[in-house]
Design a protein around this motif. Structure first.
Motif, mmCIF file in Angstrom:
data_model
loop_
_atom_site.group_PDB
_atom_site.id
_atom_site.type_symbol
_atom_site.label_atom_id
_atom_site.label_comp_id
_atom_site.label_asym_id
_atom_site.label_seq_id
_atom_site.Cartn_x
_atom_site.Cartn_y
_atom_site.Cartn_z
ATOM 1 N N MET A 1 14.722 51.911 -12.952
ATOM 2 C CA MET A 1 13.949 51.119 -12.000
ATOM 3 C C MET A 1 13.538 49.796 -12.633
ATOM 4 O O MET A 1 13.161 49.743 -13.800
ATOM 5 C CB MET A 1 12.702 51.891 -11.563
ATOM 6 N N GLU A 2 13.577 48.743 -11.843
ATOM 7 C CA GLU A 2 13.261 47.422 -12.350
ATOM 8 C C GLU A 2 11.797 47.339 -12.793
ATOM 9 O O GLU A 2 10.892 47.746 -12.081
ATOM 10 C CB GLU A 2 13.518 46.374 -11.263
ATOM 11 N N GLY A 3 11.629 46.810 -13.994
ATOM 12 C CA GLY A 3 10.283 46.627 -14.522
ATOM 13 C C GLY A 3 9.759 47.808 -15.309
ATOM 14 O O GLY A 3 8.705 47.699 -15.940
ATOM 15 N N ILE A 4 10.462 48.948 -15.296
ATOM 16 C CA ILE A 4 10.023 50.147 -16.013
ATOM 17 C C ILE A 4 10.911 50.379 -17.220
ATOM 18 O O ILE A 4 12.138 50.303 -17.124
ATOM 19 C CB ILE A 4 10.060 51.382 -15.101
ATOM 20 N N VAL A 5 10.303 50.664 -18.351
ATOM 21 C CA VAL A 5 11.061 50.999 -19.557
ATOM 22 C C VAL A 5 10.801 52.458 -19.919
ATOM 23 O O VAL A 5 9.738 53.003 -19.632
ATOM 24 C CB VAL A 5 10.666 50.076 -20.733
ATOM 25 N N ASN A 6 11.793 53.093 -20.530
ATOM 26 C CA ASN A 6 11.671 54.494 -20.967
ATOM 27 C C ASN A 6 11.244 55.413 -19.826
ATOM 28 O O ASN A 6 10.325 56.236 -19.967
ATOM 29 C CB ASN A 6 10.661 54.613 -22.121
ATOM 30 N N LEU A 7 11.937 55.275 -18.697
ATOM 31 C CA LEU A 7 11.591 56.103 -17.530
ATOM 32 C C LEU A 7 11.691 57.599 -17.827
ATOM 33 O O LEU A 7 10.792 58.358 -17.434
ATOM 34 C CB LEU A 7 12.482 55.728 -16.344
ATOM 35 N N PRO A 8 12.761 58.094 -18.495
ATOM 36 C CA PRO A 8 12.834 59.543 -18.793
ATOM 37 C C PRO A 8 11.623 60.024 -19.588
ATOM 38 O O PRO A 8 11.069 61.092 -19.303
ATOM 39 C CB PRO A 8 14.129 59.687 -19.603
ATOM 40 N N LEU A 9 11.197 59.232 -20.585
ATOM 41 C CA LEU A 9 10.031 59.611 -21.380
ATOM 42 C C LEU A 9 8.776 59.627 -20.515
ATOM 43 O O LEU A 9 7.915 60.509 -20.664
ATOM 44 C CB LEU A 9 9.847 58.630 -22.542
ATOM 45 N N PHE A 10 8.680 58.678 -19.595
ATOM 46 C CA PHE A 10 7.526 58.638 -18.706
ATOM 47 C C PHE A 10 7.477 59.878 -17.827
ATOM 48 O O PHE A 10 6.406 60.484 -17.635
ATOM 49 C CB PHE A 10 7.578 57.386 -17.832
ATOM 50 N N LEU A 11 8.620 60.298 -17.294
ATOM 51 C CA LEU A 11 8.663 61.474 -16.427
ATOM 52 C C LEU A 11 8.293 62.744 -17.194
ATOM 53 O O LEU A 11 7.560 63.594 -16.687
ATOM 54 C CB LEU A 11 10.060 61.611 -15.814
ATOM 55 N N VAL A 12 8.791 62.851 -18.423
ATOM 56 C CA VAL A 12 8.436 64.002 -19.259
ATOM 57 C C VAL A 12 6.937 63.994 -19.557
ATOM 58 O O VAL A 12 6.275 65.039 -19.533
ATOM 59 C CB VAL A 12 9.242 63.984 -20.574
ATOM 60 N N SER A 13 6.408 62.797 -19.810
ATOM 61 C CA SER A 13 4.974 62.673 -20.085
ATOM 62 C C SER A 13 4.151 63.081 -18.869
ATOM 63 O O SER A 13 3.086 63.705 -19.008
ATOM 64 C CB SER A 13 4.638 61.230 -20.481
ATOM 65 N N CYS A 14 4.629 62.744 -17.672
ATOM 66 C CA CYS A 14 3.927 63.118 -16.448
ATOM 67 C C CYS A 14 3.806 64.632 -16.325
ATOM 68 O O CYS A 14 2.749 65.160 -15.957
ATOM 69 C CB CYS A 14 4.654 62.559 -15.221
ATOM 70 N N VAL A 15 4.895 65.321 -16.636
ATOM 71 C CA VAL A 15 4.872 66.785 -16.583
ATOM 72 C C VAL A 15 3.893 67.340 -17.605
ATOM 73 O O VAL A 15 3.059 68.194 -17.301
ATOM 74 C CB VAL A 15 6.289 67.354 -16.832
ATOM 75 N N ALA A 16 3.978 66.834 -18.843
ATOM 76 C CA ALA A 16 3.119 67.334 -19.914
ATOM 77 C C ALA A 16 1.644 67.083 -19.614
ATOM 78 O O ALA A 16 0.789 67.955 -19.832
ATOM 79 C CB ALA A 16 3.507 66.677 -21.234
ATOM 80 N N LEU A 17 1.338 65.901 -19.110
ATOM 81 C CA LEU A 17 -0.061 65.545 -18.833
ATOM 82 C C LEU A 17 -0.657 66.413 -17.727
ATOM 83 O O LEU A 17 -1.841 66.758 -17.767
ATOM 84 C CB LEU A 17 -0.150 64.069 -18.443
ATOM 85 N N GLN A 138 2.399 51.062 -21.294
ATOM 86 C CA GLN A 138 3.427 51.353 -22.302
ATOM 87 C C GLN A 138 4.822 51.452 -21.689
ATOM 88 O O GLN A 138 5.824 51.347 -22.404
ATOM 89 C CB GLN A 138 3.091 52.666 -23.009
ATOM 90 N N PHE A 139 4.886 51.656 -20.386
ATOM 91 C CA PHE A 139 6.173 51.838 -19.718
ATOM 92 C C PHE A 139 6.508 50.672 -18.789
ATOM 93 O O PHE A 139 7.376 50.785 -17.925
ATOM 94 C CB PHE A 139 6.160 53.153 -18.932
ATOM 95 N N ILE A 140 5.822 49.548 -18.974
ATOM 96 C CA ILE A 140 6.083 48.359 -18.167
ATOM 97 C C ILE A 140 6.783 47.313 -19.026
ATOM 98 O O ILE A 140 6.298 46.961 -20.106
ATOM 99 C CB ILE A 140 4.775 47.774 -17.594
ATOM 100 N N ASP A 141 7.902 46.845 -18.564
ATOM 101 C CA ASP A 141 8.659 45.805 -19.265
ATOM 102 C C ASP A 141 7.855 44.506 -19.225
ATOM 103 O O ASP A 141 7.424 44.061 -18.157
ATOM 104 C CB ASP A 141 10.006 45.606 -18.572
ATOM 105 N N HIS A 142 7.662 43.902 -20.405
ATOM 106 C CA HIS A 142 6.867 42.673 -20.455
ATOM 107 C C HIS A 142 7.544 41.520 -19.718
ATOM 108 O O HIS A 142 6.911 40.514 -19.394
ATOM 109 C CB HIS A 142 6.596 42.274 -21.914
ATOM 110 N N ARG A 143 8.846 41.693 -19.432
ATOM 111 C CA ARG A 143 9.571 40.658 -18.680
ATOM 112 C C ARG A 143 9.585 40.928 -17.186
ATOM 113 O O ARG A 143 10.191 40.165 -16.424
ATOM 114 C CB ARG A 143 11.015 40.583 -19.187
ATOM 115 N N ALA A 144 8.942 41.995 -16.753
ATOM 116 C CA ALA A 144 8.931 42.353 -15.332
ATOM 117 C C ALA A 144 8.312 41.224 -14.505
ATOM 118 O O ALA A 144 7.239 40.717 -14.842
ATOM 119 C CB ALA A 144 8.149 43.632 -15.111
ATOM 120 N N PRO A 145 8.976 40.807 -13.421
ATOM 121 C CA PRO A 145 8.466 39.693 -12.614
ATOM 122 C C PRO A 145 7.177 40.019 -11.866
ATOM 123 O O PRO A 145 6.376 39.150 -11.581
ATOM 124 C CB PRO A 145 9.608 39.412 -11.634
ATOM 125 N N ASN A 146 6.980 41.317 -11.548
ATOM 126 C CA ASN A 146 5.783 41.712 -10.807
ATOM 127 C C ASN A 146 5.170 42.938 -11.477
ATOM 128 O O ASN A 146 5.435 44.069 -11.083
ATOM 129 C CB ASN A 146 6.132 42.004 -9.343
#
Length: 208
Positions: A1-17, A138-146
């Motif tokens: 997804m545009e603007g998101i980095v390390n999406l798989p890690l984010f999804l795993v983190s969502c489950v763990a949290l 931590q999962f937002i690309d610093h170059r993301a336009p929005n």
């Protein structure tokens, strides 16, 4: 997804949290056992709505105020603690009980009240606000336009995971309420246990 980095890690983190037990889990399970599936689901929707409020606030930078100001943090923390203690005391001394017993019908419980109580429990927890502020960027690309839209998207994904997991918890916990409904004075006993748990959560929030 545009603007998101390390999406798989984010999804795993969502489950763990979500699987990791916390105050919200205790609150939700207690509600479900004491008042059944309907109350549990409404509480879950309230908690998740509160999480969306935190997401929006963090995206706007309002949560940074809590992080920078000790007085603001303490004010919100103590407000949340007092509210939980109030809920606990009110529940503890409720003589009618939310559960039907052999001798009396169940007292009607306002769905709106349960829902908004869930919102307040989550919104008045400043640690949740700081969590969103610290975790999501931590999962937002610093170059993301929005970055604002990306922040909201990540928050919505996390809340979606919460809805699914909390729904499972509610369905499992609410089954136990059937046992209590078949026992005389069970509603009052569950009220005392639930009230004590809410008070202990409030005290813990205020002291930690």
């Amino acid at each position: 997804m545009e603007g998101i980095v390390n999406l798989p890690l984010f999804l795993v983190s969502c489950v763990a949290l979500n699987v990791m037990p916390g105050p919200d889990t205790i609150y939700l399970v207690t509600r479900s056992i004491a008042q059944g599936r309907r109350a549990g689901l409404l509480s879950s929707w309230g908690l998740c709505t509160g999480a969306l409020v935190h997401t929006f606030a963090a995206a706007l930078g309002l949560s940074a105020v809590l992080s920078a100001s000790a007085h603001a943090f303490s004010a919100v923390k103590y407000a949340g603690a007092v509210y939980l203690i109030y809920l606990g005391v009110k529940t503890f001394f409720d003589k009618s009980g939310p559960l039907p017993t052999d001798n009396e019908p169940a007292a009607p419980v306002s769905g709106c009240r349960i829902f908004f109580q869930g919102i307040l429990v989550d919104v008045l927890n400043p640690k949740v606000a700081l969590f969103f502020l610290a975790f999501l960027p931590q999962f937002i690309d610093h170059r993301a336009p929005n970055k604002f839209a990306t922040f909201l998207l990540l928050g919505a994904i996390l809340v979606l995971f919460s809805l699914v997991w909390e729904g499972i918890l509610v369905l499992g916990s609410s089954r136990l309420s059937g046992y209590f409904t078949r026992n005389e004075n069970s509603g009052r006993r569950v009220n005392r246990v639930a009230g004590s748990i809410f008070v202990s959560l409030g005290v813990r929030m205020g002291l930690v």
